[in-house]
Design a protein around this motif. Structure first.
Motif, PDB file in Angstrom:
ATOM      1  N   ILE A 121      43.276 -12.704 -24.336  1.00  0.00           N
ATOM      2  CA  ILE A 121      44.339 -12.527 -25.074  1.00  0.00           C
ATOM      3  C   ILE A 121      44.246 -11.437 -26.118  1.00  0.00           C
ATOM      4  N   VAL A 122      43.076 -11.435 -27.033  1.00  0.00           N
ATOM      5  CA  VAL A 122      42.729 -10.475 -27.564  1.00  0.00           C
ATOM      6  C   VAL A 122      42.656  -8.985 -26.935  1.00  0.00           C
ATOM      7  N   ALA A 123      41.979  -8.972 -25.899  1.00  0.00           N
ATOM      8  CA  ALA A 123      41.900  -7.905 -24.823  1.00  0.00           C
ATOM      9  C   ALA A 123      43.446  -7.526 -24.513  1.00  0.00           C
ATOM     10  N   ASN A 124      44.210  -8.170 -24.167  1.00  0.00           N
ATOM     11  CA  ASN A 124      45.547  -7.750 -23.680  1.00  0.00           C
ATOM     12  C   ASN A 124      46.438  -7.301 -24.615  1.00  0.00           C
ATOM     13  N   VAL A 125      46.165  -7.851 -26.004  1.00  0.00           N
ATOM     14  CA  VAL A 125      46.890  -7.403 -27.339  1.00  0.00           C
ATOM     15  C   VAL A 125      46.544  -6.066 -27.458  1.00  0.00           C
ATOM     16  N   ILE A 126      45.302  -5.690 -27.644  1.00  0.00           N
ATOM     17  CA  ILE A 126      44.546  -4.379 -27.941  1.00  0.00           C
ATOM     18  C   ILE A 126      45.058  -3.223 -26.999  1.00  0.00           C
ATOM     19  N   SER A 127      44.957  -3.566 -25.757  1.00  0.00           N
ATOM     20  CA  SER A 127      45.065  -2.815 -24.590  1.00  0.00           C
ATOM     21  C   SER A 127      46.607  -2.551 -24.495  1.00  0.00           C
ATOM     22  N   TRP A 128      47.531  -3.542 -24.487  1.00  0.00           N
ATOM     23  CA  TRP A 128      48.843  -3.223 -24.224  1.00  0.00           C
ATOM     24  C   TRP A 128      49.906  -2.960 -25.304  1.00  0.00           C
ATOM     25  N   VAL A 129      49.398  -3.497 -26.236  1.00  0.00           N
ATOM     26  CA  VAL A 129      50.299  -3.382 -27.488  1.00  0.00           C
ATOM     27  C   VAL A 129      50.015  -2.292 -28.372  1.00  0.00           C
ATOM     28  N   ILE A 130      48.684  -1.671 -28.279  1.00  0.00           N
ATOM     29  CA  ILE A 130      48.244  -0.554 -28.828  1.00  0.00           C
ATOM     30  C   ILE A 130      47.822   0.615 -28.138  1.00  0.00           C
ATOM     31  N   VAL A 131      46.798   0.360 -27.328  1.00  0.00           N
ATOM     32  CA  VAL A 131      46.302   1.457 -26.444  1.00  0.00           C
ATOM     33  C   VAL A 131      47.254   2.433 -25.553  1.00  0.00           C
ATOM     34  N   ALA A 132      47.883   1.461 -24.695  1.00  0.00           N
ATOM     35  CA  ALA A 132      48.818   1.899 -23.802  1.00  0.00           C
ATOM     36  C   ALA A 132      49.821   2.644 -24.119  1.00  0.00           C
ATOM     37  N   PRO A 133      50.547   2.086 -25.190  1.00  0.00           N
ATOM     38  CA  PRO A 133      51.784   2.864 -25.931  1.00  0.00           C
ATOM     39  C   PRO A 133      51.446   3.948 -26.570  1.00  0.00           C
ATOM     40  N   VAL A 134      50.387   3.984 -27.295  1.00  0.00           N
ATOM     41  CA  VAL A 134      49.915   5.127 -28.226  1.00  0.00           C
ATOM     42  C   VAL A 134      49.661   6.078 -26.942  1.00  0.00           C
ATOM     43  N   LEU A 135      48.959   5.865 -26.123  1.00  0.00           N
ATOM     44  CA  LEU A 135      48.539   6.883 -24.832  1.00  0.00           C
ATOM     45  C   LEU A 135      49.842   7.478 -24.264  1.00  0.00           C
ATOM     46  N   ASP A 136      50.803   6.608 -23.842  1.00  0.00           N
ATOM     47  CA  ASP A 136      51.865   7.140 -23.327  1.00  0.00           C
ATOM     48  C   ASP A 136      52.818   7.901 -24.264  1.00  0.00           C
ATOM     49  N   ILE A 137      52.574   7.922 -25.446  1.00  0.00           N
ATOM     50  CA  ILE A 137      53.546   8.645 -26.528  1.00  0.00           C
ATOM     51  C   ILE A 137      52.712  10.180 -26.415  1.00  0.00           C
ATOM     52  N   PRO A 143      59.147   7.748 -24.459  1.00  0.00           N
ATOM     53  CA  PRO A 143      60.037   7.176 -25.904  1.00  0.00           C
ATOM     54  C   PRO A 143      59.415   5.870 -26.477  1.00  0.00           C
ATOM     55  N   VAL A 144      59.262   6.085 -27.587  1.00  0.00           N
ATOM     56  CA  VAL A 144      58.413   4.979 -28.483  1.00  0.00           C
ATOM     57  C   VAL A 144      58.999   3.668 -28.267  1.00  0.00           C
ATOM     58  N   ASN A 145      60.170   3.512 -28.392  1.00  0.00           N
ATOM     59  CA  ASN A 145      60.905   2.039 -28.302  1.00  0.00           C
ATOM     60  C   ASN A 145      60.647   1.612 -26.711  1.00  0.00           C
ATOM     61  N   LEU A 146      60.638   2.208 -25.938  1.00  0.00           N
ATOM     62  CA  LEU A 146      60.499   2.069 -24.420  1.00  0.00           C
ATOM     63  C   LEU A 146      58.698   1.509 -24.445  1.00  0.00           C
ATOM     64  N   VAL A 147      58.153   2.368 -24.819  1.00  0.00           N
ATOM     65  CA  VAL A 147      56.555   2.001 -24.441  1.00  0.00           C
ATOM     66  C   VAL A 147      56.056   0.930 -25.074  1.00  0.00           C
ATOM     67  N   PHE A 148      56.586   0.791 -26.532  1.00  0.00           N
ATOM     68  CA  PHE A 148      56.171  -0.643 -27.186  1.00  0.00           C
ATOM     69  C   PHE A 148      56.938  -1.954 -26.565  1.00  0.00           C
ATOM     70  N   THR A 149      58.101  -1.870 -25.866  1.00  0.00           N
ATOM     71  CA  THR A 149      58.659  -2.763 -25.232  1.00  0.00           C
ATOM     72  C   THR A 149      57.807  -3.195 -24.052  1.00  0.00           C
ATOM     73  N   GLN A 150      57.468  -2.030 -23.061  1.00  0.00           N
ATOM     74  CA  GLN A 150      56.653  -2.348 -21.973  1.00  0.00           C
ATOM     75  C   GLN A 150      55.353  -3.028 -22.515  1.00  0.00           C
ATOM     76  N   GLY A 151      54.667  -2.515 -23.508  1.00  0.00           N
ATOM     77  CA  GLY A 151      53.284  -2.888 -23.790  1.00  0.00           C
ATOM     78  C   GLY A 151      53.501  -4.312 -24.189  1.00  0.00           C
ATOM     79  N   ILE A 152      54.287  -4.970 -25.003  1.00  0.00           N
ATOM     80  CA  ILE A 152      54.402  -6.263 -25.511  1.00  0.00           C
ATOM     81  C   ILE A 152      54.552  -7.045 -24.187  1.00  0.00           C
ATOM     82  N   VAL A 153      55.643  -6.715 -23.182  1.00  0.00           N
ATOM     83  CA  VAL A 153      55.794  -7.278 -22.058  1.00  0.00           C
ATOM     84  C   VAL A 153      54.511  -7.551 -21.417  1.00  0.00           C
ATOM     85  N   ALA A 154      53.890  -6.346 -21.071  1.00  0.00           N
ATOM     86  CA  ALA A 154      52.439  -6.212 -20.310  1.00  0.00           C
ATOM     87  C   ALA A 154      51.469  -7.028 -20.818  1.00  0.00           C
ATOM     88  N   ALA A 155      51.420  -7.092 -22.163  1.00  0.00           N
ATOM     89  CA  ALA A 155      50.638  -7.867 -22.904  1.00  0.00           C
ATOM     90  C   ALA A 155      50.562  -9.446 -22.613  1.00  0.00           C
TER      91      ALA A 155
END
Length: 186
Positions: A121-137, A143-155
């Motif tokens: 769970i920690v791995a998924n939160v770090i990777s998908w809520v932080i790393v993936a969206p920041v790298l996408d941006i 777009p910020v709102n899209l990537v963080f929505t995607q990241g939260i759903v992915a996590a």
């Protein structure tokens, strides 16, 4: 036998190849749509977490990187690197639980299940809520709102996949292993 966190033996190399191949197939063909663009529940993360817990962070990281990278290349012509990196990181961090588990010795009880799931769970939160969206941006100017929505759903979806599938596979695998000392002569 004490397990070393970054040990990389022949069986680890074989497991990495097998894990990456399974990850590719599952990533491409066994998924459940979430309704969020390009964000599905992927069974591959359950298998990635299983291999990471059994063989450690190097095997896990390579399985996520190779599996996601080749899957993207096959399906789309090129990898979406921000998410490939996040997949590798997810499996790498999950693999950090490796020396704390004794699944290969037939042990996978309640505390082990909890420990495994905290790591994934920690791995998924770090990777998908932080790393993936920041790298996408940063890399793709998404777009910020899209990537963080995607990241939260992915996590959430990847944590569910790893939690359910990974836990079941680890529990079943542990049942196939002899418990330490169970074969001693009386």
């Amino acid at each position: 036998m004490e397990k070393k966190l970054f040990d990389f033996k022949t069986k680890t190399i074989v497991a990495t190849g097998l894990g990456a191949a399974l990850f590719i197939v599952l990533f491409m063909y066994v998924k459940i749509p979430t309704g969020i663009p390009e964000t599905d529940i992927k069974t591959a993360y359950g298998v990635g977490a299983f291999f990471a817990a059994l063989f450690g962070p190097i095997a896990g990281g390579l399985i996520g990187l190779i599996g996601h990278g080749l899957s993207d290349a096959i399906q789309y012509g090129s990898p979406w690197w921000s998410w490939v990196v996040a997949s590798g990181l997810t499996c790498f961090i999950t693999g950090l639980v490796y020396p704390k588990l004794k699944v290969d010795e037939g042990e996978f009880g309640g505390k082990d299940i909890l420990r495994f799931n905290i790591y994934q769970i920690v791995a998924n939160v770090i990777s998908w809520v932080i790393v993936a969206p920041v790298l996408d941006i940063v890399v793709y100017a998404e777009p910020v709102n899209l990537v963080f929505t995607q990241g939260i759903v992915a996590a959430i979806s990847n944590a569910v996949s790893a939690g359910v599938i990974g836990t079941i596979l680890l529990a079943l695998y542990s049942k196939t292993r002899s418990k330490k000392g169970s074969l001693t002569k009386e």
